[in-house]
Design an enzyme around this catalytic site. Structure first.
Site, mmCIF file in Angstrom:
data_model
loop_
_atom_site.group_PDB
_atom_site.id
_atom_site.type_symbol
_atom_site.label_atom_id
_atom_site.label_comp_id
_atom_site.label_asym_id
_atom_site.label_seq_id
_atom_site.Cartn_x
_atom_site.Cartn_y
_atom_site.Cartn_z
ATOM 1 N N THR A 11 -35.295 22.089 13.553
ATOM 2 C CA THR A 11 -36.585 21.583 13.525
ATOM 3 C C THR A 11 -37.298 21.471 14.970
ATOM 4 O O THR A 11 -38.446 21.978 14.737
ATOM 5 C CB THR A 11 -36.447 19.990 12.825
ATOM 6 O OG1 THR A 11 -35.634 20.287 11.637
ATOM 7 C CG2 THR A 11 -37.936 19.428 12.634
ATOM 8 N N GLY A 129 -39.933 10.556 20.810
ATOM 9 C CA GLY A 129 -40.432 11.678 20.071
ATOM 10 C C GLY A 129 -41.615 12.097 21.009
ATOM 11 O O GLY A 129 -41.537 12.595 22.288
ATOM 12 N N ILE A 131 -44.169 10.344 22.145
ATOM 13 C CA ILE A 131 -44.746 9.187 23.086
ATOM 14 C C ILE A 131 -44.436 9.462 24.341
ATOM 15 O O ILE A 131 -43.055 9.647 24.833
ATOM 16 C CB ILE A 131 -44.244 7.827 22.682
ATOM 17 C CG1 ILE A 131 -44.478 7.468 21.177
ATOM 18 C CG2 ILE A 131 -44.781 6.903 23.522
ATOM 19 C CD1 ILE A 131 -43.807 6.186 20.692
ATOM 20 N N GLY A 182 -36.731 13.332 4.108
ATOM 21 C CA GLY A 182 -36.282 13.825 5.015
ATOM 22 C C GLY A 182 -36.260 12.990 6.334
ATOM 23 O O GLY A 182 -36.124 13.645 7.468
ATOM 24 N N ASP A 196 -28.330 5.471 17.330
ATOM 25 C CA ASP A 196 -29.626 6.493 18.041
ATOM 26 C C ASP A 196 -30.539 5.499 18.921
ATOM 27 O O ASP A 196 -30.789 5.721 20.048
ATOM 28 C CB ASP A 196 -30.474 6.808 16.696
ATOM 29 C CG ASP A 196 -31.721 7.652 17.322
ATOM 30 O OD1 ASP A 196 -31.611 8.763 17.610
ATOM 31 O OD2 ASP A 196 -32.789 7.069 17.198
ATOM 32 N N LYS A 200 -31.185 5.470 23.075
ATOM 33 C CA LYS A 200 -32.760 5.730 23.580
ATOM 34 C C LYS A 200 -32.903 4.279 24.629
ATOM 35 O O LYS A 200 -33.384 4.714 25.656
ATOM 36 C CB LYS A 200 -33.658 5.602 22.578
ATOM 37 C CG LYS A 200 -33.620 6.658 21.893
ATOM 38 C CD LYS A 200 -34.343 6.739 20.492
ATOM 39 C CE LYS A 200 -34.307 8.002 19.763
ATOM 40 N NZ LYS A 200 -35.084 8.024 18.472
#
Ligand code: HSE
Length: 403
Positions: A11, A129, A131, A182, A196, A200
């Site tokens: 992706t 992402g 940002i 998705g 996750d 971060k």
């Protein structure tokens, strides 16, 4: 011409190629050079895709090609990404990555290798992402004692919690919708269990404090125990429930955690809904600032990777100093961190008195929807004190931390 190799055509990788192709003239103008994707590495074939002309299955083609100056690593996972990135840096190539697992685990070592070779290891896309947050922390928020950095760092869980809050739906139902759309993986554990977000916040805290925050030291609780009933109380309290990743100074100690928090509509992060992410930084002289945007997704994430590529080209033989040493940052025991707690208990005879006998004066919260239970809000206390007090109350259904 500046040659770039892209590791991984999933992706994000296909997004990186798309961003470079779509915005080639703009990018070339920014770097005063011509950018060229010379290789894409992937084990798979992509029949009919123009990427076939530059596809390789052998990493050595990239590693041993002196014309490749920048590697964009967007494969994800620690292995083989770690070996690939390390060897690229040692060969004098700069690396830009979106790989939070890699950065959280090996960030300081890879930064050091890049510094020793006068190259760069950039990782803007690893948190938030699209940002911009890594570069601002590294180059802008440098005059402050950062008292707190708190973010909604996971789009999938924010999507789930927002839907539960606004539509009164249950966790399992919304998780399935997130999977159908998705956002959530078939195995959603990394998102819904907070792993996750844990990686971060470890990356952000390491950058802010300049030493390595081991993600395994960060208290991590996901959202799987949050129910639609919790949101009935949250709505009554003009509040919502958000999964926070946070590093915070309190009483001279530094705490880091990932946990669902009940926050009122006054909170800076209250309006961050759906798949969006936001990061709030509180500096002792800067006060509060916030970064907001698309925290995931093909093109926003690819945009951040390519912006790193642009920066790496602008600093081809010049290391941009990143303060993140290998020395471990000692976090204080989460048990000592203080906050209010919202608790739901079964409404049996004498329960309010039982609660008050253990917790003292509390704010009782009743909602019309449920007669067989009620909620209460404690005063500010440590995790340890809360756990001691709550163990003396029977029929506790759940507890959510508050800010
Ligand atoms: N699974 C992540 C999220 C992707 O939902 O935010 C971006 O890191």
């Amino acid at each position: 011409m500046i040659n770039v190799a892209v590791l991984g055509y999933g992706t994000v990788g296909s997004g990186v190629v798309e961003v470079i192709n779509t915005n080639k003239d703009i990018i070339n103008n920014k770097i005063k050079e011509e950018i060229n994707v010379k290789y894409v590495l992937d084990l798979r074939e992509f029949p009919g895709d123009p990427v076939m002309d530059i596809l390789t299955h052998d990493y050595n083609d990239i590693l041993n090609d002196p014309e490749v100056e920048i590697v964009a690593e967007v494969m994800g996972g620690v292995n083989p990404a770690y070996e690939f990135v390390k060897s690229a840096l040692e060969k004098g190539k700069s690396v830009c990555t979106s790989n939070k697992e890699l950065v959280a685990k090996h960030g300081p070592e890879l930064i050091k290798i890049a510094r020793e070779h006068n190259r760069n290891f950039f990782f803007e896309a690893s948190v938030g992402g699209g940002i911009p947050i890594i570069r601002p922390l590294n180059t802008s928020v440098t005059a402050d004692d950062v008292l707190e950095i708190t973010g909604i760092l996971n789009g999938t869980t924010n999507f789930i919690l927002t839907k539960m809050s606004k539509e009164g739906l249950g966790f399992d139902e919304v998780l399935k919708e997130a999977q159908d759309l998705g956002y959530a993986e078939k195995n959603p554990s990394a998102d819904v269990d907070g792993f996750d977000a844990c990686r971060k916040i470890s990356i952000l805290a390491s950058l802010v404090y300049g030493k390595h925050v081991n993600f395994e030291d960060v208290y991590t609780e996901g959202i799987t125990k949050i129910t639609d009933k919790d949101f009935v109380y949250a709505n009554k309290l003009n509040s919502s429930i958000k999964l926070f990743g946070s590093a915070k100074k309190q009483n001279g100690k530094l705490f880091a955690y990932v946990a669902p928090m009940m926050i009122t509509s006054e909170h800076t992060l209250y309006s961050v809904n759906g798949v969006f992410n936001a990061i709030m930084v509180k500096g002792n002289v800067l006060d509060d600032i916030m970064f907001y945007g698309s925290g995931a997704g093909k093109l926003p994430t690819a945009s951040a990777v390519v912006s790193d590529v642009v920066d790496a080209i602008r600093h081809l033989n010049d290391n941009v100093y990143t303060e993140w040493e290998e020395e471990k940052l000692e976090l204080s025991d989460f048990d000592a961190s203080e906050k209010k707690f919202f608790v739901r208990v079964e409404n049996t005879a004498g329960k309010e008195d039982e609660v008050k006998a253990s917790f003292g004066d509390v704010e009782i919260v009743k909602v019309d929807e449920f007669n067989d239970e009620f909620g209460f809000i404690t005063s500010v206390m440590s995790e340890k004190e809360f756990n001691e007090k709550v163990s003396k109350v029977s029929g506790v259904i759940t507890r959510i931390r508050m800010e």
